[in-house]
Design an enzyme around this catalytic site. Structure first.
Site, PDB file in Angstrom:
ATOM      1  CE1 TYR A 184      -4.046  -3.513   5.840  1.00 32.06           C
ATOM      2  CE2 TYR A 184      -3.777  -0.523   4.940  1.00 32.06           C
ATOM      3  CZ  TYR A 184      -4.767  -2.097   4.955  1.00 32.06           C
ATOM      4  OH  TYR A 184      -4.411  -2.467   3.313  1.00 32.06           O
ATOM      5  CE  LYS A 214      -1.959  -4.656   3.360  1.00 31.42           C
ATOM      6  NZ  LYS A 214      -2.401  -6.212   3.103  1.00 31.42           N
ATOM      7  CB  SER A 250      -0.887  -0.257   1.570  1.00 33.88           C
ATOM      8  OG  SER A 250      -1.598   1.235   1.626  1.00 33.88           O
TER       9      SER A 250
HETATM   10  P1  NAD Z   1     -10.637  -7.225   0.927  1.00 33.31           P
HETATM   11  O1  NAD Z   1     -11.558  -7.344   2.733  1.00 33.31           O
HETATM   12  O2  NAD Z   1     -12.623  -6.820  -0.001  1.00 33.31           O
HETATM   13  O3  NAD Z   1     -10.211  -8.745   1.041  1.00 33.31           O
HETATM   14  C1  NAD Z   1      -9.464  -8.868   1.506  1.00 33.31           C
HETATM   15  C2  NAD Z   1      -9.750 -10.548   1.670  1.00 33.31           C
HETATM   16  O4  NAD Z   1      -9.133 -11.860   2.099  1.00 33.31           O
HETATM   17  C3  NAD Z   1     -10.998 -10.762   1.373  1.00 33.31           C
HETATM   18  O5  NAD Z   1     -11.822 -11.437   1.117  1.00 33.31           O
HETATM   19  C4  NAD Z   1     -11.448 -11.396   3.390  1.00 33.31           C
HETATM   20  O6  NAD Z   1     -12.093 -12.531   3.877  1.00 33.31           O
HETATM   21  C5  NAD Z   1      -9.837 -12.247   3.363  1.00 33.31           C
HETATM   22  N1  NAD Z   1      -9.502 -12.736   4.332  1.00 33.31           N
HETATM   23  C6  NAD Z   1      -9.145 -11.977   5.355  1.00 33.31           C
HETATM   24  N2  NAD Z   1      -8.001 -12.602   6.593  1.00 33.31           N
HETATM   25  C7  NAD Z   1      -8.168 -14.471   6.024  1.00 33.31           C
HETATM   26  C8  NAD Z   1      -7.603 -15.135   6.375  1.00 33.31           C
HETATM   27  N3  NAD Z   1      -6.969 -14.984   7.581  1.00 33.31           N
HETATM   28  N4  NAD Z   1      -7.456 -15.750   5.591  1.00 33.31           N
HETATM   29  C9  NAD Z   1      -7.828 -15.426   4.394  1.00 33.31           C
HETATM   30  N5  NAD Z   1      -8.592 -15.045   4.443  1.00 33.31           N
HETATM   31  C10 NAD Z   1      -8.392 -14.109   4.723  1.00 33.31           C
HETATM   32  O7  NAD Z   1     -10.003  -5.674   1.017  1.00 33.31           O
HETATM   33  P2  NAD Z   1      -9.379  -5.319  -0.730  1.00 33.31           P
HETATM   34  O8  NAD Z   1      -9.977  -4.101  -0.781  1.00 33.31           O
HETATM   35  O9  NAD Z   1      -9.661  -6.365  -1.152  1.00 33.31           O
HETATM   36  O10 NAD Z   1      -7.632  -5.510  -0.151  1.00 33.31           O
HETATM   37  C11 NAD Z   1      -6.937  -6.346  -0.424  1.00 33.31           C
HETATM   38  C12 NAD Z   1      -5.383  -6.832  -0.104  1.00 33.31           C
HETATM   39  O11 NAD Z   1      -5.387  -5.134  -0.486  1.00 33.31           O
HETATM   40  C13 NAD Z   1      -5.508  -6.781   0.791  1.00 33.31           C
HETATM   41  O12 NAD Z   1      -4.142  -7.145   1.505  1.00 33.31           O
HETATM   42  C14 NAD Z   1      -5.605  -4.799   0.995  1.00 33.31           C
HETATM   43  O13 NAD Z   1      -4.971  -4.751   2.535  1.00 33.31           O
HETATM   44  C15 NAD Z   1      -4.765  -5.166   0.061  1.00 33.31           C
HETATM   45  N6  NAD Z   1      -4.923  -3.167   0.035  1.00 33.31           N
HETATM   46  C16 NAD Z   1      -5.823  -2.990  -0.618  1.00 33.31           C
HETATM   47  C17 NAD Z   1      -5.879  -1.071  -0.766  1.00 33.31           C
HETATM   48  C18 NAD Z   1      -8.148  -0.716  -0.959  1.00 33.31           C
HETATM   49  O14 NAD Z   1      -8.144   0.285  -0.500  1.00 33.31           O
HETATM   50  N7  NAD Z   1      -8.592  -1.579  -1.194  1.00 33.31           N
HETATM   51  C19 NAD Z   1      -5.244  -0.301  -0.232  1.00 33.31           C
HETATM   52  C20 NAD Z   1      -3.924  -0.589  -0.322  1.00 33.31           C
HETATM   53  C21 NAD Z   1      -3.243  -2.552  -0.413  1.00 33.31           C
HETATM   54  C1  WQD Z   2      -9.659   9.408   0.674  1.00 35.96           C
HETATM   55  C2  WQD Z   2      -9.751  11.072   0.802  1.00 35.96           C
HETATM   56  C3  WQD Z   2     -10.153  11.003   3.590  1.00 35.96           C
HETATM   57  C4  WQD Z   2     -14.076   8.990   4.301  1.00 35.96           C
HETATM   58  C5  WQD Z   2      -6.691   4.182   2.786  1.00 35.96           C
HETATM   59  C6  WQD Z   2      -6.025   3.491   3.245  1.00 35.96           C
HETATM   60  C7  WQD Z   2      -4.934   3.610   2.539  1.00 35.96           C
HETATM   61  C8  WQD Z   2      -5.653   2.676   1.407  1.00 35.96           C
HETATM   62  C9  WQD Z   2      -6.202   2.905   0.493  1.00 35.96           C
HETATM   63  C10 WQD Z   2      -5.082   0.463   1.742  1.00 35.96           C
HETATM   64  C11 WQD Z   2      -9.618  11.440   1.730  1.00 35.96           C
HETATM   65  C12 WQD Z   2     -11.743  11.426   2.434  1.00 35.96           C
HETATM   66  C13 WQD Z   2     -12.961   9.703   3.391  1.00 35.96           C
HETATM   67  C14 WQD Z   2     -15.114  10.311   4.513  1.00 35.96           C
HETATM   68  C15 WQD Z   2     -13.694  11.983   3.434  1.00 35.96           C
HETATM   69  N1  WQD Z   2      -5.929   1.631   2.024  1.00 35.96           N
HETATM   70  N2  WQD Z   2     -12.688  11.333   2.738  1.00 35.96           N
HETATM   71  N3  WQD Z   2     -15.208  11.730   3.536  1.00 35.96           N
HETATM   72  O1  WQD Z   2      -7.774   6.872   3.537  1.00 35.96           O
HETATM   73  O2  WQD Z   2      -6.787   7.902   1.403  1.00 35.96           O
HETATM   74  O3  WQD Z   2      -6.942   5.329   1.906  1.00 35.96           O
HETATM   75  O4  WQD Z   2      -7.331   3.339   1.222  1.00 35.96           O
HETATM   76  O5  WQD Z   2      -3.632   0.277   2.028  1.00 35.96           O
HETATM   77  O6  WQD Z   2      -3.939   2.513   3.524  1.00 35.96           O
HETATM   78  O7  WQD Z   2      -5.757   4.795   4.160  1.00 35.96           O
HETATM   79  O8  WQD Z   2      -8.148   6.508   1.776  1.00 35.96           O
HETATM   80  O9  WQD Z   2     -10.787   7.125   1.197  1.00 35.96           O
HETATM   81  O10 WQD Z   2     -10.573   6.865   3.412  1.00 35.96           O
HETATM   82  O11 WQD Z   2     -10.361   8.768   1.852  1.00 35.96           O
HETATM   83  O12 WQD Z   2     -13.508  13.041   3.314  1.00 35.96           O
HETATM   84  O13 WQD Z   2     -16.422   9.454   5.145  1.00 35.96           O
HETATM   85  O14 WQD Z   2     -11.392  10.718   1.430  1.00 35.96           O
HETATM   86  O15 WQD Z   2     -10.254  12.256   4.449  1.00 35.96           O
HETATM   87  O16 WQD Z   2      -9.238  12.661   2.131  1.00 35.96           O
HETATM   88  P1  WQD Z   2      -7.211   7.099   2.284  1.00 35.96           P
HETATM   89  P2  WQD Z   2      -9.850   6.944   1.743  1.00 35.96           P
END
Ligand code: NAD
Ligand code: WQD
Length: 348
Positions: A149, A153, A124
């Site tokens: 969290y 990462k 991330s």
């Molecule tokens: P998500 O929660 O939709 O998907 C994660 C999946 O992992 C889920 O289906 C959950 O049921 C499964 N899971 C969790 N713990 C588990 C375990 N112990 N065993 C088996 N399955 C398990 O999330 P996502 O948004 O699809 O994110 C996928 C990956 O990308 C995650 O590692 C997340 O941290 C990372 N990521 C997400 C974002 C984002 O903004 N969505 C940004 C950066 C990184």
């Molecule tokens: C985006 C912008 C908020 C909600 C997060 C995680 C990051 C990564 C991606 C996993 C920000 C603003 C949000 C609301 C708002 N995930 N906001 N009102 O915080 O950039 O990133 O998701 O790795 O680790 O921190 O994403 O969508 O929460 O926010 O004004 O109700 O929207 O302040 O500026 P963020 P977000």
């Protein structure tokens, strides 16, 4: 070639499964469904017209995971599984460290046992903390991460790198996602947050369909063009395609640790996103300004040049596509995934 996708039923995982199946890979999916539904995988099969093998297995269950590796010849792993709610991680650090760190350690141990030596990991942009310079290149220093969290990462990037140091045949792709939004254009799969959404786009779409009354915009006094925070929003289908490219590179030139930013390189403010959403969907979003949210950084967007040069990958979809597809998914699925899955084969 057979790929194990952990967390494949989730938001990014399900979209990546579509692209992997379309690219001709065979898939084995492991997910404990803690934040997803098996219906998403059924829809992945429906979209692609192809099938995958699904195991409802927790990564923490070493015995069950070992059985998956025994029953399938795995060539590489794409590792999405993990808990991802930033705020929740502050209140449940043990759960987050145990699930994300121990889960990955068990996965890597089982991979070693079965001599599977390729892993793509969901990292991330959070590892950059509050970046000193934007756009951010992969060489930027790791920043101060403000929540458990995000720290998982950073720690997992280090752990995977250490495994490579001990065994140079172990290939690692660290993909640093910026802000994934949007949904598959079929409107059949998308993000399905439990409870009140923490992230911007799901919140906006729920206001748009009347499930929530009013969006709070967190802060309008940042040092940005309009005072609201700037982020690099990337369409989840572009992100999914980035995984296919990363996998191809890892297969072609194994034995490395590679790091790639997956973003568009464009920063949009919260107000930009609201405006784009209103325009493309022809509606108004009710919002008010609120205080800043703890832990938010003012501006974070990628320099995605390395991914373009080395993977041949570039995001294709724009902010309008993202807003249109997010809304289509929300409208078509007001209650997320319906759970009527009597005909799907679930392996345990
Ligand atoms: P998500 O929660 O939709 O998907 C994660 C999946 O992992 C889920 O289906 C959950 O049921 C499964 N899971 C969790 N713990 C588990 C375990 N112990 N065993 C088996 N399955 C398990 O999330 P996502 O948004 O699809 O994110 C996928 C990956 O990308 C995650 O590692 C997340 O941290 C990372 N990521 C997400 C974002 C984002 O903004 N969505 C940004 C950066 C990184
Ligand atoms: C985006 C912008 C908020 C909600 C997060 C995680 C990051 C990564 C991606 C996993 C920000 C603003 C949000 C609301 C708002 N995930 N906001 N009102 O915080 O950039 O990133 O998701 O790795 O680790 O921190 O994403 O969508 O929460 O926010 O004004 O109700 O929207 O302040 O500026 P963020 P977000």
């Amino acid at each position: 070639m057979s790929i194990l996708v952990t967390g494949g039923a989730g938001y990014i995982g399900s979209h990546t499964c579509v692209e992997l199946l379309n690219a001709g890979y065979e898939l084995v999916v492991v997910d404990n469904l803690v934040n997803s539904s098996r219906e998403s995988l059924k829809r992945v099969e429906e979209i692609t017209g192809k099938s995958l093998r699904f195991y409802e297995v927790d990564l923490l269950n070493r015995k069950a995971l070992t059985k998956v590796f025994k029953e399938n010849k795995i060539d590489a792993v794409i590792h999405f599984a993990g808990l991802k709610a930033v705020g929740e991680s502050v209140y449940k650090p043990l759960e987050y460290y145990h699930n994300n760190i121990t889960g990955t350690l068990i996965l890597c141990e089982v991979m070693r046992e079965f001599r599977v030596e390729k892993i793509v990991f969901s990292s991330s942009a959070t590892v950059y903390g509050d970046p000193k310079v934007v756009p951010i290149t992969e060489d930027a220093p790791m920043g101060v991460i403000t929540n458990p969290y995000g720290r998982t990462k950073g720690m997992l990037e280090q752990i995977l790198t250490d495994i490579h140091t001990a065994n140079n045949n172990f290939s690692v792709m660290l993909l640093r996602y910026f802000n994934p939004i949007g949904a598959h254009e079929s409107g059949r799969i998308g993000e399905n947050p439990k409870g009140i959404p923490n992230n911007l786009l799901p919140y906006i779409t729920q206001v748009a369909v009347g499930k929530l009354v009013c969006l709070g915009v967190f802060g309008n006094d940042y040092d940005t063009k309009d005072g609201t925070c700037v982020r690099d929003y990337i369409h989840v289908v572009d992100l999914a395609k980035g995984h296919v490219k990363a996998l191809e590179k890892m297969i072609k030139s194994p034995g490395k640790v590679d790091i790639y930013n997956l973003g568009t390189g464009i920063g949009y403010s919260v107000l930009d996103v609201i405006n784009a959403f209103e325009k493309v969907n022809d509606l108004k979003i009710n919002y008010v300004f609120k205080a800043r949210r703890a832990g938010d950084v003012p501006a974070c967007y990628a320099d995605p040049t390395r991914a373009f040069n080395e993977l041949g990958w570039k995001a294709q979809k724009n902010i309008e596509d993202m807003c249109r597809d997010s809304f289509r998914w929300q409208k078509n699925n007001p209650n997320g995934f319906e759970e009527d899955n009597s005909d799907i084969v679930v392996r345990k």
